[in-house]
Design a protein around this motif. Sequence first.
Motif, PDB file in Angstrom:
ATOM      1  N   MET A  34      10.364 -24.229 -60.299  1.00 53.89           N
ATOM      2  CA  MET A  34      11.193 -25.914 -60.272  1.00 53.89           C
ATOM      3  C   MET A  34      11.660 -27.099 -59.299  1.00 53.89           C
ATOM      4  O   MET A  34      12.326 -27.951 -59.418  1.00 53.89           O
ATOM      5  N   ALA A  35      13.501 -25.762 -59.539  1.00 57.88           N
ATOM      6  CA  ALA A  35      14.197 -25.990 -57.957  1.00 57.88           C
ATOM      7  C   ALA A  35      13.440 -26.434 -57.206  1.00 57.88           C
ATOM      8  O   ALA A  35      13.913 -27.013 -56.591  1.00 57.88           O
ATOM      9  N   GLU A  36      12.871 -25.633 -56.453  1.00 60.55           N
ATOM     10  CA  GLU A  36      12.394 -25.111 -55.438  1.00 60.55           C
ATOM     11  C   GLU A  36      11.569 -26.857 -54.932  1.00 60.55           C
ATOM     12  O   GLU A  36      12.183 -27.885 -53.872  1.00 60.55           O
ATOM     13  N   ALA A  37      11.010 -27.125 -55.750  1.00 61.90           N
ATOM     14  CA  ALA A  37       9.784 -28.391 -56.195  1.00 61.90           C
ATOM     15  C   ALA A  37      10.638 -29.462 -56.076  1.00 61.90           C
ATOM     16  O   ALA A  37      11.224 -30.396 -55.170  1.00 61.90           O
ATOM     17  N   TYR A  38      11.942 -29.166 -56.772  1.00 66.05           N
ATOM     18  CA  TYR A  38      13.020 -30.508 -56.454  1.00 66.05           C
ATOM     19  C   TYR A  38      13.531 -30.898 -55.758  1.00 66.05           C
ATOM     20  O   TYR A  38      14.438 -31.760 -54.867  1.00 66.05           O
TER      21      TYR A  38
END
Length: 94
Positions: free
Chosen positions: A42-46
């Motif tokens: 999720m952090a990478e996608a953000y």
Amino acid sequence: MINGINNVTQVNNVQNLRKTEGTSKVNDSYDSISVSAEAKEMAEAYYMDKVAKETPDVRADRIAEVKEKIKDPNYLNDAVIKSTADKFLSAIGL
């Protein structure tokens, strides 16, 4: 008129208190955290979404450069067309 001179001794008594002798020992172990794989994704996608929003969709400088080259009738030849087609196909994974 000054009243309560005896209060000064009460302040001295508070200052002379001893530290607690029966303190408990603090555990020497360290705290730790763990981040789940889902949270990392999720952090990478953000981050990728943020970068995509900040990146302009059109590079005006490159478009102006290509327009100028195309105006020259000698520029568009078989070698240039083949090179452009090859770059395009490799960019889309073919």
